[in-house]
Design a protein around this motif. Structure first.
Motif, PDB file in Angstrom:
ATOM      1  N   VAL A 394       0.835  -1.204   0.000  1.00  0.00           N
ATOM      2  CA  VAL A 394       0.000   0.000   0.000  1.00  0.00           C
ATOM      3  C   VAL A 394       0.864   1.246   0.000  1.00  0.00           C
ATOM      4  O   VAL A 394       0.663   2.170  -0.806  1.00  0.00           O
ATOM      5  CB  VAL A 394      -0.948  -0.010   1.218  1.00  0.00           C
ATOM      6  N   TRP A 395       1.845   1.291   0.899  1.00  0.00           N
ATOM      7  CA  TRP A 395       2.665   2.490   1.004  1.00  0.00           C
ATOM      8  C   TRP A 395       3.528   2.717  -0.236  1.00  0.00           C
ATOM      9  O   TRP A 395       3.668   3.859  -0.707  1.00  0.00           O
ATOM     10  CB  TRP A 395       3.540   2.414   2.253  1.00  0.00           C
ATOM     11  N   LEU A 396       4.092   1.651  -0.776  1.00  0.00           N
ATOM     12  CA  LEU A 396       4.912   1.825  -1.982  1.00  0.00           C
ATOM     13  C   LEU A 396       4.063   2.302  -3.156  1.00  0.00           C
ATOM     14  O   LEU A 396       4.528   3.091  -3.992  1.00  0.00           O
ATOM     15  CB  LEU A 396       5.630   0.519  -2.317  1.00  0.00           C
ATOM     16  N   TYR A 397       2.823   1.842  -3.223  1.00  0.00           N
ATOM     17  CA  TYR A 397       1.903   2.308  -4.271  1.00  0.00           C
ATOM     18  C   TYR A 397       1.625   3.801  -4.105  1.00  0.00           C
ATOM     19  O   TYR A 397       1.670   4.581  -5.070  1.00  0.00           O
ATOM     20  CB  TYR A 397       0.614   1.494  -4.201  1.00  0.00           C
ATOM     21  N   ILE A 398       1.351   4.232  -2.868  1.00  0.00           N
ATOM     22  CA  ILE A 398       1.086   5.650  -2.604  1.00  0.00           C
ATOM     23  C   ILE A 398       2.328   6.488  -2.901  1.00  0.00           C
ATOM     24  O   ILE A 398       2.241   7.559  -3.518  1.00  0.00           O
ATOM     25  CB  ILE A 398       0.621   5.838  -1.145  1.00  0.00           C
ATOM     26  N   PHE A 399       3.505   5.994  -2.477  1.00  0.00           N
ATOM     27  CA  PHE A 399       4.752   6.713  -2.767  1.00  0.00           C
ATOM     28  C   PHE A 399       4.992   6.802  -4.275  1.00  0.00           C
ATOM     29  O   PHE A 399       5.418   7.832  -4.795  1.00  0.00           O
ATOM     30  CB  PHE A 399       5.939   6.013  -2.110  1.00  0.00           C
ATOM     31  N   MET A 400       4.712   5.699  -4.975  1.00  0.00           N
ATOM     32  CA  MET A 400       4.924   5.657  -6.416  1.00  0.00           C
ATOM     33  C   MET A 400       4.048   6.688  -7.120  1.00  0.00           C
ATOM     34  O   MET A 400       4.483   7.344  -8.076  1.00  0.00           O
ATOM     35  CB  MET A 400       4.618   4.243  -6.940  1.00  0.00           C
TER      36      MET A 400
END
Length: 654
Positions: A394-400
């Motif tokens: 989830v966090w890597l998707y938001i960061f991406m």
């Protein structure tokens, strides 16, 4: 605490690149093999944000000496935290591919850095506090899992107190072990017998210095891009297919947290512009409400904002008192009611709602399917595109996507909800109290409630308002910290004057606990010793708490203070149980001597004596024939007492 595995641990590490890698056994950057990071279940790691890192550094500097915080966590490293089961908040700390410590919040004393060997090595020679120097002759025994005895102590920080987390070093300042102080620093040096330190981590490990391999979240996102893109493709396909299979209008349920944000972004990536439903419970952070509005405005999405009535929570506190983990009346007044109202008003023929639910969040959510019919919101079908995602996905998707997220994640919270939710940890309340303008109102209420009922300060300080019946683990910890039983700290010494009983109820499915229940509050405390015998008419198994604070009868719990909980798989059964429970209490407390219930009892368990109904407990067969018209109950309803207390606020399906 129980350890629950809710899904596969996807977190791995490339030690050549010094980067966390999700899922792949081969580093996407350099091709080297990756290794799984062994975490305590549920193994749902997340990024450490600025507040987290500042907190850890501050605790290190406080307990082990100035400068140790920066030494352990340099500026050029990413930090991950993984929540582990504990009495309050507990997070495993991961840096450079190693679990270096546990950050643990203790009731009564707050945060502690519980170093493992890799954490102790990083503190190393810089330690100037919280250390014990052992004799070389003791090293062999410590490494055989023996405790450090007082005769083996050469030197110790005089500031050490019993219960402190400490590091054992030798004269050359080489780390030997970590442990828990069983004596003060001065006592260790002076004593000639006894355990000075109970060792915790003692097996030697190779310390690999990765100071020459800095990393950043930009590099982490880049390294994991292919894995996240694959997840996005699957999730957007799921969204489109689910819409095709269900002939219903579709929306996104947005709470303002990271999971619902990721779900919203996935619907946008799927090429959709779905309306967004946000239920403002009245207990949201101000920043959450603004974040929801900002997200919808940024993506050009229609926002359907439903608000709970202004006095839905604070107006009901006078009747129900503080909500608790096992008495969540607020879920119905502030969450269920507005949600049902919004769905039935805007989508009378039903709706498909995309929800940010993940199986790693809880056992209940782990067991739910990816698409389900909501039991507490009629007409709603729920679907979770991220059901199988870990928090790092989830966090890597938001960061991406470079998407702004709720600021409260940078202030110490790892989940976003009501600012005073009784399911919160004391550690979370500490973070909220220090940064939210809303906390003052709740703190003032708790203080007033405590003083009016003669409760000790520990009731508020230890967050004991969060339970009607605190679990054994909390009871033991409170006993250890305070030297007093929880029953002493929760027993009210000031009570309202005795008077006619009235009742107020909240009924419905609970969106927080997933089950049908009725919660009720009586207008005053009751005499459980008088009530308990009559409870045999309510259930086969009747029992009283050893401390005399509540009585249970099958799925019914009656508390001395006047709270009642009835649970059932069937709505009508729960409502009927509550009505019968109230009649039993009134029968025991304020019988008018009419004898109707005794006359209905063919077994003769009920009988009249001294103008009051009595019971032979052993003769009650749980037939329930005694229930029916009761003048005592009718008197409460009809003789001019405040009818609000008997108002039944059922959340019925239309």
């Amino acid at each position: 605490m129980a350890i629950t595995r809710l899904g596969k641990n996807h977190l791995r590490w490339c030690y050549e690149c010094n980067l966390p890698i999700m899922e792949s056994k081969e580093c996407p950057v350099c091709g080297s093999p990756t290794s799984e990071i062994v975490l305590t279940p549920p193994a749902d790691a997340r990024p450490g944000f600025e507040h987290d890192i500042s907190l850890i550094r501050g605790i290190l500097d406080r307990d082990y000496g100035e400068g140790t915080g920066a030494r352990v966590i340099p500026d050029d490293r990413v930090v991950l935290l993984s929540k582990a089961p504990g009495l309050d908040r507990m997070d495993e700390v991961i840096i450079d591919g190693e679990v270096i410590a546990t950050m643990r919040y203790d009731i009564g004393s707050g945060w502690k850095f519980v170093a493992r060997m890799q954490g102790a090595y990083r503190i190393g020679g810089d330690v100037s506090k919280g250390y014990v120097v052992c004799d070389e002759g003791a090293v062999k025994f410590i490494r055989e899992s023996k405790n450090l005895m007082a005769p083996g102590v050469k030197e110790a920080d005089p500031g050490i107190k019993v219960g402190d987390e400490i590091i054992i070093i030798n004269s050359a300042k080489e780390v030997i072990a970590t442990g828990l102080a069983r004596m003060s620093g001065s006592e260790m040096v002076a004593a000639d017998k006894g355990v000075a330190v109970k060792t915790r981590w003692y097996k030697p490990e190779e310390f690999v210095d990765r100071s020459g391999k800095p990393n950043s979240w930009e590099k982490v996102v880049e390294a994991n891009a292919a894995v996240i893109e694959k997840r996005i493709t699957e999730a957007t396909g799921f969204i489109r297919n689910t819409i095709e299979k269900n002939n219903l209008p579709a929306i996104v349920s947005f709470s303002g947290g990271k999971d619902s944000l990721a779900t919203l972004l996935l619907t946008v990536d799927a090429g959709l512009k779905l309306p967004v439903l946000f239920v403002d419970t009245g207990l949201e952070f101000d920043e959450t409400v603004q974040h929801v509005r900002d997200v919808c405005a940024r993506h050009g999405l229609q926002l359907m904002e439903e608000k709970a009535p202004t006095d839905a929570f604070f107006g009901n506190l006078v009747y129900f008192g503080p909500p608790a983990k096992d008495f969540r009346w607020c879920c119905k007044t502030n969450k269920l009611g507005p949600t049902v109202g919004a769905i039935t008003k805007n989508f009378p023929d039903g709706v498909l709602s995309f929800i940010g639910q993940r199986k790693y969040e809880s056992e209940a959510r782990n067991q739910k399917p990816r698409v389900w019919r909501n039991p507490w919101t009629p007409g709603q079908i729920g679907a979770s595109p991220i059901q199988n995602w870990a928090a790092m996905h989830v966090w890597l998707y938001i960061f991406m996507r470079k998407e702004p997220y709720n600021v409260w994640y940078t202030r110490g919270l790892d989940r976003i909800g009501c600012f005073l939710c009784p399911a919160s940890d004391l550690a979370e309340f500490d973070a909220v109290a220090g940064a939210s303008s809303r906390w003052g109102q709740w703190d003032e209420y708790l203080t007033k409630y405590m003083e009016e009922r003669g409760l000790p300060k520990e009731w508020k300080e230890y967050g004991l308002w969060r339970w009607k019946n605190a679990p054994d683990s909390i009871r033991r910890e409170v006993q250890r910290v305070s030297g007093r039983d929880v029953s002493e700290l929760t027993r009210q010494t000031k009570t309202p004057e005795k008077g006619p009983l009235t009742i107020r109820k909240q009924e419905g499915f609970s969106p927080c606990t997933i089950g049908y229940s009725v919660e009720a509050a009586l207008s005053r405390p009751i005499n459980l010793e008088e009530v308990k015998p009559f409870c045999h008419a309510l259930g086969w198994v009747v029992d009283m708490d050893p401390e005399g604070e509540f009585v249970t009868a099958d799925y019914i719990t009656i508390y001395r203070e006047g709270s009642i909980i009835c649970k059932s798989h069937v709505q009508n059964d729960a409502a009927m149980l509550m009505d019968q429970t109230f009649q039993v209490i009134v029968r025991a407390e304020q019988c008018v001597g009419c004898g109707l219930c005794a006359a209905r009892c063919e077994e003769g368990a009920l009988y009249m004596e001294g103008g009051k109904v009595r019971i032979h407990e052993d003769e009650c067969i749980f037939c329930k024939d005694c229930f029916g018209p009761c003048p005592s109950v009718n008197f409460v309803r009809d003789e001019g007492f405040d009818q609000r207390f008997y108002h039944n606020e059922r959340m019925r399906e239309p």
